[in-house]
Design a protein around this motif. Structure first.
Motif, PDB file in Angstrom:
ATOM      1  N   LEU A 143       0.850  -0.801   0.200  1.00  0.00           N
ATOM      2  CA  LEU A 143       0.282   0.015   0.198  1.00  0.00           C
ATOM      3  C   LEU A 143       0.747   1.578  -0.394  1.00  0.00           C
ATOM      4  CD1 LEU A 143      -3.014   1.184   0.338  1.00  0.00           C
ATOM      5  CD2 LEU A 143      -2.462   0.793   3.098  1.00  0.00           C
ATOM      6  N   GLY A 144       1.420   1.307   0.311  1.00  0.00           N
ATOM      7  CA  GLY A 144       2.571   2.288   0.867  1.00  0.00           C
ATOM      8  C   GLY A 144       3.126   2.693  -0.620  1.00  0.00           C
ATOM      9  N   LEU A 145       3.804   1.952  -1.114  1.00  0.00           N
ATOM     10  CA  LEU A 145       4.218   1.744  -2.794  1.00  0.00           C
ATOM     11  C   LEU A 145       3.815   2.471  -3.449  1.00  0.00           C
ATOM     12  CD1 LEU A 145       6.553  -1.470  -2.563  1.00  0.00           C
ATOM     13  CD2 LEU A 145       7.146   1.170  -2.461  1.00  0.00           C
ATOM     14  N   ALA A 146       2.222   1.358  -3.547  1.00  0.00           N
ATOM     15  CA  ALA A 146       1.299   1.964  -4.016  1.00  0.00           C
ATOM     16  C   ALA A 146       0.852   3.549  -4.087  1.00  0.00           C
ATOM     17  CB  ALA A 146      -0.086   1.071  -4.115  1.00  0.00           C
ATOM     18  N   LEU A 147       0.719   3.788  -3.223  1.00  0.00           N
ATOM     19  CA  LEU A 147      -0.051   5.349  -2.558  1.00  0.00           C
ATOM     20  C   LEU A 147       1.515   6.456  -2.877  1.00  0.00           C
ATOM     21  CD1 LEU A 147      -1.584   5.033   0.745  1.00  0.00           C
ATOM     22  CD2 LEU A 147      -2.411   5.560  -1.606  1.00  0.00           C
ATOM     23  N   ASN A 148       2.860   5.717  -2.995  1.00  0.00           N
ATOM     24  CA  ASN A 148       3.696   6.999  -3.365  1.00  0.00           C
ATOM     25  C   ASN A 148       3.817   7.067  -5.108  1.00  0.00           C
ATOM     26  OD1 ASN A 148       5.520   8.547  -1.716  1.00  0.00           O
ATOM     27  ND2 ASN A 148       6.947   6.626  -1.363  1.00  0.00           N
ATOM     28  N   ASP A 149       3.415   5.692  -5.668  1.00  0.00           N
ATOM     29  CA  ASP A 149       3.863   6.276  -6.783  1.00  0.00           C
ATOM     30  C   ASP A 149       2.269   6.659  -7.708  1.00  0.00           C
ATOM     31  OD1 ASP A 149       5.249   4.051  -7.710  1.00  0.00           O
ATOM     32  OD2 ASP A 149       4.595   2.263  -8.286  1.00  0.00           O
ATOM     33  N   VAL A 150       1.254   6.914  -6.362  1.00  0.00           N
ATOM     34  CA  VAL A 150      -0.365   7.541  -7.064  1.00  0.00           C
ATOM     35  C   VAL A 150       0.130   9.108  -7.239  1.00  0.00           C
ATOM     36  CG1 VAL A 150      -2.062   8.087  -6.395  1.00  0.00           C
ATOM     37  CG2 VAL A 150      -1.988   6.038  -6.455  1.00  0.00           C
ATOM     38  N   LYS A 151       1.146   9.527  -5.649  1.00  0.00           N
ATOM     39  CA  LYS A 151       1.600  10.615  -5.330  1.00  0.00           C
ATOM     40  C   LYS A 151       2.256  11.106  -6.712  1.00  0.00           C
ATOM     41  CE  LYS A 151       0.617  10.736  -0.644  1.00  0.00           C
ATOM     42  NZ  LYS A 151       0.860  10.430   0.598  1.00  0.00           N
ATOM     43  N   ASN A 152       3.323  10.653  -7.236  1.00  0.00           N
ATOM     44  CA  ASN A 152       4.399  10.803  -7.597  1.00  0.00           C
ATOM     45  C   ASN A 152       3.859  11.101  -9.243  1.00  0.00           C
ATOM     46  OD1 ASN A 152       6.305  11.101  -7.238  1.00  0.00           O
ATOM     47  ND2 ASN A 152       6.725   8.564  -6.499  1.00  0.00           N
ATOM     48  N   LEU A 153       2.424  10.108  -9.838  1.00  0.00           N
ATOM     49  CA  LEU A 153       2.102  10.525 -10.758  1.00  0.00           C
ATOM     50  C   LEU A 153       1.113  11.826 -10.681  1.00  0.00           C
ATOM     51  CD1 LEU A 153       0.222   7.103 -11.767  1.00  0.00           C
ATOM     52  CD2 LEU A 153       1.230   7.898 -12.930  1.00  0.00           C
ATOM     53  N   VAL A 154       0.546  12.180 -10.119  1.00  0.00           N
ATOM     54  CA  VAL A 154      -0.181  13.276  -9.165  1.00  0.00           C
ATOM     55  C   VAL A 154       0.851  14.665  -9.494  1.00  0.00           C
ATOM     56  CG1 VAL A 154      -1.414  14.829  -7.768  1.00  0.00           C
ATOM     57  CG2 VAL A 154      -1.890  12.327  -8.034  1.00  0.00           C
ATOM     58  N   ARG A 155       2.068  13.932  -9.483  1.00  0.00           N
ATOM     59  CA  ARG A 155       2.753  15.489  -9.342  1.00  0.00           C
ATOM     60  C   ARG A 155       3.918  15.167 -10.785  1.00  0.00           C
ATOM     61  NH1 ARG A 155       5.606  13.903  -4.560  1.00  0.00           N
ATOM     62  NH2 ARG A 155       4.274  14.762  -3.220  1.00  0.00           N
ATOM     63  N   GLY A 156       3.390  14.274 -11.974  1.00  0.00           N
ATOM     64  CA  GLY A 156       3.928  14.656 -13.193  1.00  0.00           C
ATOM     65  C   GLY A 156       5.239  13.515 -13.233  1.00  0.00           C
ATOM     66  N   ASN A 157       5.256  12.888 -12.354  1.00  0.00           N
ATOM     67  CA  ASN A 157       7.287  12.439 -12.153  1.00  0.00           C
ATOM     68  C   ASN A 157       6.903  11.149 -12.490  1.00  0.00           C
ATOM     69  OD1 ASN A 157       7.557  14.493 -11.126  1.00  0.00           O
ATOM     70  ND2 ASN A 157       7.852  12.894  -8.906  1.00  0.00           N
ATOM     71  N   ILE A 158       7.642  10.285 -13.319  1.00  0.00           N
ATOM     72  CA  ILE A 158       7.624   9.370 -14.059  1.00  0.00           C
ATOM     73  C   ILE A 158       7.461   8.605 -13.185  1.00  0.00           C
ATOM     74  CG2 ILE A 158       8.711   8.045 -15.724  1.00  0.00           C
ATOM     75  CD1 ILE A 158       9.396  10.859 -16.901  1.00  0.00           C
ATOM     76  N   THR A 159       6.850   7.382 -13.001  1.00  0.00           N
ATOM     77  CA  THR A 159       7.027   6.262 -12.509  1.00  0.00           C
ATOM     78  C   THR A 159       7.062   4.496 -13.120  1.00  0.00           C
ATOM     79  OG1 THR A 159       4.666   5.770 -11.757  1.00  0.00           O
ATOM     80  CG2 THR A 159       5.656   7.392 -10.515  1.00  0.00           C
ATOM     81  N   SER A 160       7.180   3.642 -12.453  1.00  0.00           N
ATOM     82  CA  SER A 160       7.244   2.257 -13.188  1.00  0.00           C
ATOM     83  C   SER A 160       5.777   1.937 -13.530  1.00  0.00           C
ATOM     84  CB  SER A 160       7.911   1.279 -12.766  1.00  0.00           C
ATOM     85  OG  SER A 160       7.747   1.228 -11.240  1.00  0.00           O
ATOM     86  N   ARG A 161       4.754   2.772 -13.168  1.00  0.00           N
ATOM     87  CA  ARG A 161       3.299   1.708 -13.303  1.00  0.00           C
ATOM     88  C   ARG A 161       2.445   2.548 -13.765  1.00  0.00           C
ATOM     89  NH1 ARG A 161       1.540  -0.956  -7.604  1.00  0.00           N
ATOM     90  NH2 ARG A 161       3.446   0.079  -6.509  1.00  0.00           N
ATOM     91  N   ALA A 162       3.510   3.849 -14.325  1.00  0.00           N
ATOM     92  CA  ALA A 162       2.451   4.821 -15.267  1.00  0.00           C
ATOM     93  C   ALA A 162       1.165   4.176 -16.005  1.00  0.00           C
ATOM     94  CB  ALA A 162       3.387   5.816 -15.962  1.00  0.00           C
TER      95      ALA A 162
END
Ligand SMILES: Nc1ncnc2c1ncn2[C@@H]1O[C@H](COP(=O)(O)OP(=O)(O)O)[C@@H](O)[C@H]1O
Ligand SMILES: [Mg+2]
Lengths: 293, 461
Positions: free
Chosen positions: B91-110
C-alpha cells in the motif's frame, strides 16, 4: 533637608550651651571663596595644603588646606556633591584606585608627605584607617574580618597574639560583648549597626593613627547611630578622626572642629561651637540655617 | 486559490479589519472628539477586529493543511485493488506511486489503469479541498470582521481582550521550546528502552568492552557486538579532564586580569577578542587539533622518548581546553565583577595590595559563581564532538594514558548513526542509550551549576 533648621534648634537647645542662630550676622558674602577661619590644629597629625582633585578634566576640590589634629574629631559638612568624600579619600590615597582621578598639593602624615616615594601606600593605609558609608564587612567570619588587617600586615606572630588583637579591637569598638560567643559566624549576618562597629574594629585592629569615616551612620537607625557616636567620642582619646556627615546635629555632637565645604571649596573652618552659632561666611550660615543643602 | 495566495489575501483582510475596526470605534463614539467615551483607544478596537479576522482563519488553515493529505489518501486507498490495500508494505509503495503520478513524475507503473484512475481521483479531491478551503477561510475572515464590527461599542473592553490574546500567544511560544525538549527526551528514552531490552542495562553501564559491530545478516561471519560503555565514559572523562586542566586556570587568570588589573581601554578591546574564540566553529578547532597540535604532541613525545599515537587524547583535550577558555573567562569575569566595589574598597582601605585583595576577598566571594561557570564549561566539554572525532580517534581503549587514542560518547553516537543503518539493530539503538546517559549527566551538571550560581547571587542582595 528642609527640616534641618527646625532640628537644628532642637539640638542646640539640648546642648544647653549653644544658642540658636540669629541669622544675618555673617559678614563675608557669598561670592568670596577664600577659606575663613583657622585651618591649623594644635597637634596636627595630618596636614593638607592647597589640595586639588580632578576627575579627568573636572576639578572636584579647589586648593583646600586643613589639619587633622590628634585627639580630636573634625567634621566635614556640606551639601551633597561638594567633595567631602573626595577630600576624605585623599587622606589615605583611596583616590588612587579610581581611574582618571588626580590629586595635587601637599598632604603629610606626621610631617612626611604621603605622596613621597618613601611612603608606601600599604603603610599609609595601615596608619590611616577608613570606615565607609555602607557597612562593608567581608563575607567571612567576624573573627576573620577583624584579623584581616593584622594578617596582611603581619602584625602578630602567632594565633594567641592574633586572638588578643581581635578581642581588643572588638572591645574598643564596643562589639565584643555582643559577639564574643559567635566569632566564627559570618560578619554579614550582623545587624547594620553591628556591621558598622565591626568595620570600625577592623580598621583599628592595625593600630592606625588617623581614622577616616565617610558618613558612617547614614545607613543606620537612630539607636545604632547613637551607639556609634558614643564610640567615636571614646576613640578620640587615641586617634585623630575625620568624619564626613550629612547631619549637622551629628557634627555638633561628636566634633570639636567643623569644616564646611561648598562646591569643592573649603568655605569655613573653626571650632564646632563657633561654626554653628556664629558662622562668619554667608554660605555657611545659609547651610546651617537650612536655607539650602 | 493557491495556499500562498490565500494567505496573502488573509493578511490583506486582516489589515483591512484593523482599519475598519478602528474607524468603526471612532464612528460609534461620535468622531474623534468623542473617543474619550470609549473604553479603550481606537487602535485597540482595530487590533481586536484584526485578531477576529485573522486568528480563527489561520487556525483552521493550519489544521486543514495538516490533515488534508491524510484524508485524501484515505479516500484514494478505497480505489486501489483490494489485495494492494490489504498489505501495508504494498500500500505504501502504491500510494507513493499515485502521488508521483499526481506530481507528473515518471513511475514504473504509469500505465497501470488502476493507478491512473487513483491519481485522477486524487487530483480531483485535491481541487475540491482547495476550493472548500478558500471558501471557508474567506468566510471566517469576513465573518470575524463582521462580528467584531457589530460588537464594537463604548462598553467593549477591547484593550483587555487584546492583552489576553497577546498573553496567550506568548505562552504558546514559550511552551514550544519546552515541548520540543520533552519530545526529544521522550524519543531518546523510548529508543533506549528498546535497546535495553536487547542489551541488559548492567552490561551497558559496567561492561568494559565496546565494539558495536554486529552481524547484520544471519549468515555473516562477524562479531556479536559488545556494548560496555565504560571505555567511552572513561575516554570522555579523560579528554574533558585535560580540557578543564587547560581552560580553568587560563580562563580564570585572564578573567582576573581583565576585571582587576586591565585598564578600561584594554578590557574593552580584549574581551571581544577572547569571545571570538567562542565563535570559531568547532570543525576548525578539530582540524587545527588533528593537523597542527597532534603532530606537535607526537613529535614532542618522541623527542623525550615517549611513544605517542598519532591521534591522542592529549591533543584533543588541549584544543578543547582552548575552545572552552572564553566560556570560563567570560562567566568568571561576570561573577568577579558582581563582587561589590565596597568589598574592594574595604580591602584596599586596610592597606591590602591588589593580589591580596583578589586572593583573600574577591576570589573567595566569587568562588561559588566561578564553580558554577566551570560546571557549565564541563558539560560543554562532555558534549563536544567534532574536535574529538578528528583528533582523538575512534578506537575505544580503556586507558588513563593521555598519549593514546581514545574515543568518547559523542563520537560513538556519530559513528553509530552515520551512513546507512538499520534502525532496529542494537548497534543503532545503542546510540540512543548513550545519548540518554549523556543527557542525564549534562543535565545534572547544569542543574547543579544553576543552583550554585543562583545561591551565589543571593549572597549580596
Ligand atoms: N569616581 C568619580 N568620577 C567622576 N566624578 C566623581 C567621582 N566621584 C565623585 N565625583 C564628582 O566629584 C564631586 C564630589 O563628589 P563627592 O566627593 O562624592 O561629594 P560628597 O561626598 O560631598 O557628596 C561630585 O560632583 C561628583 O560628581
Ligand atoms: Mg559622599
Amino acid at each position: 533637608m528642609d527640616t534641618v533648621s527646625v532640628e537644628n534648634e532642637v539640638i542646640m537647645a539640648d546642648d544647653g550651651i549653644v544658642k540658636p542662630v540669629a541669622g544675618g550676622r555673617a559678614t563675608i558674602d557669598r561670592d568670596n571663596r577664600e577659606t575663613v577661619g583657622d585651618v591649623t590644629a594644635k597637634n596636627p597629625r595630618m596636614r593638607c595644603r592647597e589640595v586639588s582633585v580632578f576627575y579627568g578634566e573636572k576639578q572636584a576640590i579647589h586648593d583646600v588646606s586643613l589639619d587633622v589634629g590628634s585627639n580630636e574629631v573634625i567634621a566635614l559638612i556640606g551639601p551633597s556633591g561638594c567633595g567631602k568624600s573626595t577630600f576624605l579619600r585623599c587622606l589615605n590615597r583611596m583616590n588612587d584606585t579610581i581611574d582618571g582621578c588626580r590629586v595635587i598639593g601637599d598632604i603629610s602624615l606626621d610631617g612626611d608627605s604621603i605622596f613621597d616615594t618613601k611612603m608606601d601606600v600599604v603603610q599609609l593605609r595601615a596608619q590611616v584607617g577608613m570606615v565607609f558609608q555602607k557597612p562593608n564587612p567581608f563575607p567571612k567570619s567576624i573573627f576573620e574580618n577583624v584579623a584581616y588587617g593584622p594578617r596582611i600586615h603581619g602584625l602578630t606572630r602567632d594565633k594567641t597574639e592574633l586572638e588578643a588583637v581581635v578581642h581588643t579591637s572588638l572591645d574598643r569598638a564596643g562589639l565584643l560583648d555582643e559577639v564574643k560567643d559567635r566569632l566564627g559566624e559570618p560578619g554579614t549576618g550582623l545587624s547594620g549597626g553591628q556591621q558598622q562597629r565591626l568595620c570600625i574594629a577592623r580598621a583599628i585592629a592595625v593600630n592606625p593613627e588617623v581614622i577616616l569615616m565617610d558618613e558612617p551612620c547614614s545607613a543606620l537607625d537612630p539607636i545604632a547611630t547613637a551607639r556609634i557616636e558614643e564610640l567615636i567620642d571614646e576613640l578620640r582619646e587615641q586617634y585623630a578622626i575625620a568624619i564626613v556627615t550629612h547631619s549637622m546635629q551629628q557634627a555638633a555632637r561628636v566634633s570639636q572642629r567643623t569644616a564646611y565645604f561648598h562646591l569643592g571649596d573649603l568655605i569655613e573652618i573653626g571650632e564646632t561651637n563657633q561654626v554653628f552659632t556664629n558662622p562668619h561666611h554667608q554660605l555657611t550660615e545659609d547651610y546651617i540655617t537650612g536655607r539650602f543643602g | 486559490m493557491q495556499t500562498s495566495v490565500l494567505i496573502l489575501v488573509l493578511v490583506a483582510l486582516t489589515v483591512v479589519g484593523f482599519y475598519l475596526g478602528r474607524s468603526r470605534s471612532v464612528a460609534v463614539a461620535g468622531g474623534t472628539a468623542g473617543s474619550a467615551q470609549l473604553h479603550s483607544l481606537p487602535s485597540y478596537y482595530g487590533y481586536l477586529t484584526a485578531i477576529w479576522c485573522g486568528v480563527p482563519a489561520l487556525i483552521v488553515l493550519g489544521f486543514w493543511m495538516a490533515f488534508q493529505d491524510n484524508i485524501i489518501t484515505h479516500f484514494v486507498t478505497a480505489d486501489l485493488p483490494a489485495e494492494t490495500a490489504a498489505d501495508p508494505g504494498q500500500l505504501g509503495l502504491a500510494l507513493n506511486d499515485v502521488k508521483n503520478l499526481v506530481r507528473g513524475n515518471i513511475t514504473s507503473r504509469a500505465t497501470d489503469p488502476a493507478m491512473v484512475a487513483a491519481a485522477d481521483h486524487y487530483r480531483q479531491l485535491q481541487t475540491i479541498s482547495r476550493l472548500a478551503l478558500t471558501v471557508v477561510i474567506l468566510a471566517l475572515a469576513i465573518g470575524g470582521i463582521a462580528l467584531s464590527w457589530k460588537r464594537i461599542g463604548p462598553a467593549l473592553r477591547a484593550r483587555n481582550q487584546v492583552e489576553a490574546v497577546v498573553m496567550v500567544f506568548l505562552i504558546l511560544c514559550s511552551t514550544i521550546a519546552i515541548f520540543t525538549t520533552l519530545g526529544i527526551v521522550l524519543s531518546v528514552l523510548f529508543e533506549s528502552i528498546r535497546f535495553f531490552r536487547i542489551v541488559p542495562v548492567t552490561e551497558f553501564i559496567f561492561g568494559l568492552e565496546w565494539s558495536p559491530q554486529m552481524a547484520i545478516r544471519a549468515d555473516q561471519v562477524g562479531s556479536t557486538g559488545a556494548f560496555g560503555a565504560v571505555p567511552l565514559f572513561a575516554g570522555t572523562l579523560l579528554i574533558s579532564g585535560i580540557a578543564m586542566l587547560v581552560a580553568v586556570p587560563i580562563g580564570l587568570m585572564s578573567a582576573l586580569y581583565l576585571s582587576e588589573y586591565a585598564s578600561r581601554g584594554f578590557r574593552s578591546a580584549a574581551k571581544p577578542v577572547l569571545e571570538i574564540l567562542a565563535g570559531v566553529p568547532t570543525v576548525v578547532y578539530g582540524f587545527f587539533a588533528a593537523l597542527v597540535v597532534a603532530p606537535q604532541v607526537r613529535g614532542l613525545g618522541e623527542a623525550i622518548g615517549l611513544s605517542v599515537s598519532s591521534e591522542s587524547a592529549l591533543a584533543a583535550g588541549l584544543v578543547m581546553g582552548i575552545m572552552i577558555i572564553p566560556f570560563v573567562s567570560s562567566l568568571s569575569d561576570d561573577v568577579i565583577n558582581a563582587v561589590p566595589q565596597a568589598m574592594r574598597d574595604g580591602s584596599y582601605a586596610m592597606g591590602a595590595t591588589r593580589s591580596e585583595t583578589i586572593g583573600r576577598v574577591i576570589f573567595p566571594a566569587a568562588l561559588p559563581g566561578i564553580v558554577g561557570g566551570v560546571l557549565l564549561a564541563v558539560s560543554r566539554a562532555i558534549g563536544e564532538t567534532m574536535i574529538v572525532v578528528m583528533a582523538a580517534g575512534l578506537s575505544s581503549n580503556l586507558t588513563a594514558n593521555p598519549l593514546e587514542a581514545v574515543t568518547t560518547v559523542t563520537v560513538q553516537i556519530v559513528t553509530l548513526l552515520v551512513g546507512d543503518q538499520e534502525f532496529d539493530s542494537p548497534k543503532t539503538l545503542a546510540a540512543f542509550a548513550l545519548g540518554l546517559v549523556l543527557f542525564v549527566v549534562t543535565l545534572t551538571l547544569n542543574v547543579i551549576a544553576l543552583h550554585v550560581v543562583r545561591k551565589y547571587r543571593e549572597q549580596y542582595e
